[in-house]
Design a protein around this motif. Structure first.
Motif, mmCIF file in Angstrom:
data_model
loop_
_atom_site.group_PDB
_atom_site.id
_atom_site.type_symbol
_atom_site.label_atom_id
_atom_site.label_comp_id
_atom_site.label_asym_id
_atom_site.label_seq_id
_atom_site.Cartn_x
_atom_site.Cartn_y
_atom_site.Cartn_z
ATOM 1 N N VAL A 27 0.761 -1.136 0.064
ATOM 2 C CA VAL A 27 0.027 -0.284 0.251
ATOM 3 C C VAL A 27 1.251 1.351 -0.397
ATOM 4 O O VAL A 27 1.682 1.246 0.195
ATOM 5 C CB VAL A 27 -0.720 0.061 1.320
ATOM 6 N N VAL A 28 -0.064 1.746 -0.744
ATOM 7 C CA VAL A 28 0.908 3.711 -0.510
ATOM 8 C C VAL A 28 0.446 4.536 -0.631
ATOM 9 O O VAL A 28 -0.876 4.344 -0.993
ATOM 10 C CB VAL A 28 1.508 4.220 -2.420
ATOM 11 N N ILE A 29 0.103 5.088 0.692
ATOM 12 C CA ILE A 29 -0.203 6.316 1.184
ATOM 13 C C ILE A 29 -0.365 7.298 1.124
ATOM 14 O O ILE A 29 0.637 8.282 0.268
ATOM 15 C CB ILE A 29 -0.976 6.167 2.584
ATOM 16 N N ILE A 30 -1.398 8.653 0.055
ATOM 17 C CA ILE A 30 -1.117 10.171 -0.014
ATOM 18 C C ILE A 30 -2.268 10.627 0.267
ATOM 19 O O ILE A 30 -3.382 10.186 0.848
ATOM 20 C CB ILE A 30 -1.089 10.218 -1.717
ATOM 21 N N ASP A 31 -1.725 11.488 1.715
ATOM 22 C CA ASP A 31 -3.142 11.767 2.636
ATOM 23 C C ASP A 31 -2.384 13.435 2.678
ATOM 24 O O ASP A 31 -0.758 13.972 3.260
ATOM 25 C CB ASP A 31 -2.677 12.014 3.557
ATOM 26 N N ASN A 32 -2.896 14.621 3.060
ATOM 27 C CA ASN A 32 -2.658 16.227 3.437
ATOM 28 C C ASN A 32 -2.514 16.503 4.411
ATOM 29 O O ASN A 32 -2.241 17.064 5.091
ATOM 30 C CB ASN A 32 -2.694 17.457 2.368
ATOM 31 N N LEU A 33 -2.890 15.390 5.454
ATOM 32 C CA LEU A 33 -3.386 15.554 6.660
ATOM 33 C C LEU A 33 -4.339 16.653 7.063
ATOM 34 O O LEU A 33 -4.456 17.206 8.472
ATOM 35 C CB LEU A 33 -2.321 15.748 7.337
ATOM 36 N N SER A 34 -5.237 16.968 6.432
ATOM 37 C CA SER A 34 -5.712 18.380 6.524
ATOM 38 C C SER A 34 -7.139 17.927 7.923
ATOM 39 O O SER A 34 -7.635 18.255 7.919
ATOM 40 C CB SER A 34 -6.324 18.377 5.349
ATOM 41 N N THR A 53 3.879 2.670 2.230
ATOM 42 C CA THR A 53 4.642 3.988 1.652
ATOM 43 C C THR A 53 3.657 4.998 1.717
ATOM 44 O O THR A 53 2.179 5.034 1.550
ATOM 45 C CB THR A 53 5.270 4.139 0.260
ATOM 46 N N PHE A 54 4.637 5.860 2.998
ATOM 47 C CA PHE A 54 3.498 7.531 3.313
ATOM 48 C C PHE A 54 3.695 8.688 2.485
ATOM 49 O O PHE A 54 5.537 9.331 2.665
ATOM 50 C CB PHE A 54 3.522 7.349 4.892
ATOM 51 N N TYR A 55 3.464 9.830 1.901
ATOM 52 C CA TYR A 55 3.133 10.375 1.033
ATOM 53 C C TYR A 55 2.463 11.696 2.080
ATOM 54 O O TYR A 55 0.975 11.422 1.196
ATOM 55 C CB TYR A 55 3.383 10.722 -0.174
ATOM 56 N N GLU A 56 3.193 12.979 2.442
ATOM 57 C CA GLU A 56 2.512 13.835 2.326
ATOM 58 C C GLU A 56 2.206 14.927 1.738
ATOM 59 O O GLU A 56 3.065 15.750 1.588
ATOM 60 C CB GLU A 56 2.845 14.187 3.968
ATOM 61 N N PHE A 57 0.935 14.948 0.697
ATOM 62 C CA PHE A 57 1.218 16.340 0.139
ATOM 63 C C PHE A 57 -0.621 16.439 -0.146
ATOM 64 O O PHE A 57 -1.581 16.181 -0.259
ATOM 65 C CB PHE A 57 1.772 16.452 -1.168
ATOM 66 N N ASP A 58 -0.870 17.312 -0.802
ATOM 67 C CA ASP A 58 -2.314 18.233 -1.388
ATOM 68 C C ASP A 58 -2.522 17.044 -3.052
ATOM 69 O O ASP A 58 -1.435 17.314 -3.779
ATOM 70 C CB ASP A 58 -2.458 19.338 -1.281
ATOM 71 N N MET A 59 -3.465 16.725 -3.301
ATOM 72 C CA MET A 59 -3.125 15.863 -4.549
ATOM 73 C C MET A 59 -3.906 17.378 -5.232
ATOM 74 O O MET A 59 -3.733 16.484 -6.953
ATOM 75 C CB MET A 59 -4.085 14.821 -4.364
ATOM 76 N N SER A 61 -1.216 19.174 -6.179
ATOM 77 C CA SER A 61 -0.256 19.523 -7.206
ATOM 78 C C SER A 61 -0.346 18.316 -7.687
ATOM 79 O O SER A 61 0.650 17.434 -7.382
ATOM 80 C CB SER A 61 0.776 19.643 -6.024
ATOM 81 N N LYS A 62 -0.220 18.577 -9.230
ATOM 82 C CA LYS A 62 0.097 17.196 -10.336
ATOM 83 C C LYS A 62 0.781 17.035 -9.839
ATOM 84 O O LYS A 62 1.063 16.081 -10.404
ATOM 85 C CB LYS A 62 -0.634 17.771 -11.302
ATOM 86 N N GLU A 63 1.945 18.212 -10.173
ATOM 87 C CA GLU A 63 3.483 17.531 -10.173
ATOM 88 C C GLU A 63 4.137 16.913 -9.034
ATOM 89 O O GLU A 63 4.907 15.276 -9.604
ATOM 90 C CB GLU A 63 4.722 18.787 -10.134
ATOM 91 N N LYS A 64 3.692 16.813 -8.157
ATOM 92 C CA LYS A 64 3.852 15.794 -6.665
ATOM 93 C C LYS A 64 3.557 14.010 -6.833
ATOM 94 O O LYS A 64 4.009 13.923 -6.524
ATOM 95 C CB LYS A 64 3.536 16.466 -5.599
ATOM 96 N N LEU A 65 2.294 14.579 -7.641
ATOM 97 C CA LEU A 65 1.156 13.384 -7.460
ATOM 98 C C LEU A 65 2.028 12.510 -8.317
ATOM 99 O O LEU A 65 2.104 11.457 -8.290
ATOM 100 C CB LEU A 65 -0.007 13.584 -7.964
ATOM 101 N N ARG A 66 2.778 13.445 -10.165
ATOM 102 C CA ARG A 66 3.601 12.203 -11.482
ATOM 103 C C ARG A 66 4.299 11.855 -10.764
ATOM 104 O O ARG A 66 4.898 10.963 -11.314
ATOM 105 C CB ARG A 66 3.692 13.719 -12.279
ATOM 106 N N GLU A 67 4.745 12.791 -9.350
ATOM 107 C CA GLU A 67 6.540 12.118 -8.984
ATOM 108 C C GLU A 67 6.525 10.639 -8.345
ATOM 109 O O GLU A 67 6.654 9.230 -8.543
ATOM 110 C CB GLU A 67 7.192 12.794 -7.372
ATOM 111 N N VAL A 68 4.374 10.632 -7.762
ATOM 112 C CA VAL A 68 4.854 9.111 -7.440
ATOM 113 C C VAL A 68 3.904 7.835 -7.857
ATOM 114 O O VAL A 68 4.107 7.160 -7.451
ATOM 115 C CB VAL A 68 2.984 9.215 -6.243
ATOM 116 N N PHE A 69 3.469 8.392 -9.551
ATOM 117 C CA PHE A 69 3.168 7.299 -10.001
ATOM 118 C C PHE A 69 4.154 7.167 -11.214
ATOM 119 O O PHE A 69 4.430 5.819 -11.345
ATOM 120 C CB PHE A 69 1.926 8.154 -11.097
ATOM 121 N N GLU A 70 6.083 8.201 -11.035
ATOM 122 C CA GLU A 70 6.604 8.067 -11.709
ATOM 123 C C GLU A 70 7.819 6.801 -10.855
ATOM 124 O O GLU A 70 7.914 5.516 -10.808
ATOM 125 C CB GLU A 70 7.464 8.919 -11.638
ATOM 126 N N LYS A 71 7.623 6.856 -8.950
ATOM 127 C CA LYS A 71 8.331 5.831 -8.904
ATOM 128 C C LYS A 71 7.551 5.017 -8.124
ATOM 129 O O LYS A 71 8.142 3.883 -7.958
ATOM 130 C CB LYS A 71 8.813 6.747 -7.486
#
Ligand code: WQD
Length: 330
Positions: A27-34, A53-59, A61-71
């Motif tokens: 599992v990969v989680i993306i959450d901005n913790l709002s 695997t945890f990423y903290e950012f707001d979706m 931001s398409k560029e940050k989201l792209r990094e997750v799909f890339e990685k």
């Protein structure tokens, strides 16, 4: 291959991540913790013994989201992330439309670009508006009365149009009724920031003395005791419904109600909470809340038949688990 869970630190998201890990998914989680806390990640590990695997950012931001799909090697997506307070959405509609729609459009565009075709979307019974009859079936008319509900309806429309244009997508829309309860460990549960909008979190705060009294919004509805009737479903039944949706071999665009098929009134819920937990909930009857409907409960025949969805927990379990959680987290 990994499952991307957006909003995976939230109430339903975190319970779903536990079920996914127990089913041996990565599992990969993306959450901005709002509207959630980072310590949920540790609690998930405590329950399952597994890391995510945890990423903290707001979706948005398409560029940050792209990094997750890339990685990350994403196979499927379960999309929970979004603002969800009905009252707040009436006061701040633009914030709701921007956040809930932009984040979803970014996600779908990147899914298309990276050839990720399977998505399970967190929708809501709120898209049915005030139903003409009960129980509510998936083909009932759709209408919304607040910007939050309208973002859910708009995202459903976006998903339907996406499927129309590209039927290689595998899309499941899950319409939740009223999720309550908590994981039996007491480590995960509903813990909204600020004053709760919803009934059970409010009862929980009154039960532990964090709030003085519960207002019952109206007792003149056309129901068994005059108070609002809803289809409360244990969050652990709801979370497992997502695993079933992920495993569902049926291709295409699918829509399912997730509830229990039973209605419970506000007073019935309060009385059950008091009985199973041996507490008294201080309450007063006040006027109706703007936009509330008399009664709402689901037909879950389609989910039963196509997903094998079978709610395991009853109202007593939901009340017991809710109190167990709030006692441990206060
Ligand atoms: C339940 C009943 C109230 C609070 C909302 C959203 C829906 C979904 C679930 C996200 C009603 C009564 C409530 C209180 C009360 N959320 N009540 N005193 O309104 O059915 O659904 O939450 O997807 O989209 O609309 O849930 O828990 O707010 O209310 O008497 O302090 O409890 O009138 O009858 P609701 P709720």
């Amino acid at each position: 291959m990994k499952i991307l869970v957006t909003g995976g630190c939230g109430y339903i998201g975190s319970h779903t991540v536990v079920d996914l890990l127990n089913e041996n998914y990565d599992v990969v989680i993306i959450d901005n913790l709002s509207n959630s806390k980072k310590d949920v990640i540790e609690k998930i590990k405590k329950i399952t013994g597994k890391n995510v695997t945890f990423y903290e950012f707001d979706m948005c931001s398409k560029e940050k989201l792209r990094e997750v799909f890339e990685k990350e090697n994403i196979s499927s997506v379960i999309h929970f992330a979004g603002l969800k307070a009905v009252g707040e959405s009436v006061e701040k509609p633009l914030m709701y439309y921007e956040n809930n729609l932009i984040s979803t459009l970014n996600l779908l565009e990147l899914m298309k670009e990276y050839n990720v075709k399977k998505i399970v979307f967190s929708s809501s019974a709120t898209v049915y508006g005030n139903p003409k009859s009960l129980p509510i079936k998936e083909d009932f008319p759709l209408s919304t009365t607040n910007p939050y509900g309208t973002t859910k309806l708009m995202i459903e429309r976006i998903l339907k149009d996406l499927y129309q244009a590209n039927n290689s997508f595998d899309i499941t829309i899950l319409r939740y009724f009223n999720p309550i309860g908590a994981h039996f460990s007491g480590l995960l549960g509903e813990d909204p920031n600020g004053i709760p909008n919803n009934l059970m979190p409010y009862i929980m705060k009154v039960a532990v003395g964090k709030l003085p009294i519960l207002s019952v919004f109206g007792n003149d509805y056309n129901t068994i005791d005059g108070t609002g009737v809803r289809d409360y479903v244990h969050v652990c039944d709801l979370s497992y419904g997502h695993v079933l949706a992920l495993k569902n071999p049926k291709p295409g665009l699918k829509i399912y109600n997730l509830g229990t098929g039973r209605g419970t009134s506000v007073l019935e819920l309060i009385n059950t909470f008091e009985k199973v937990n041996g507490v008294t909930i201080n309450k007063k009857i006040v006027g109706r809340r703007e936009g509330d409907i008399d009664a709402c409960y689901a037909s879950i025949d389609k989910a039963k038949e196509e997903l094998g969805f079978e709610p395991r927990y009853n109202i007593e379990d939901m009340c017991k688990d809710s109190y167990n959680f709030v006692k441990k987290s206060n």
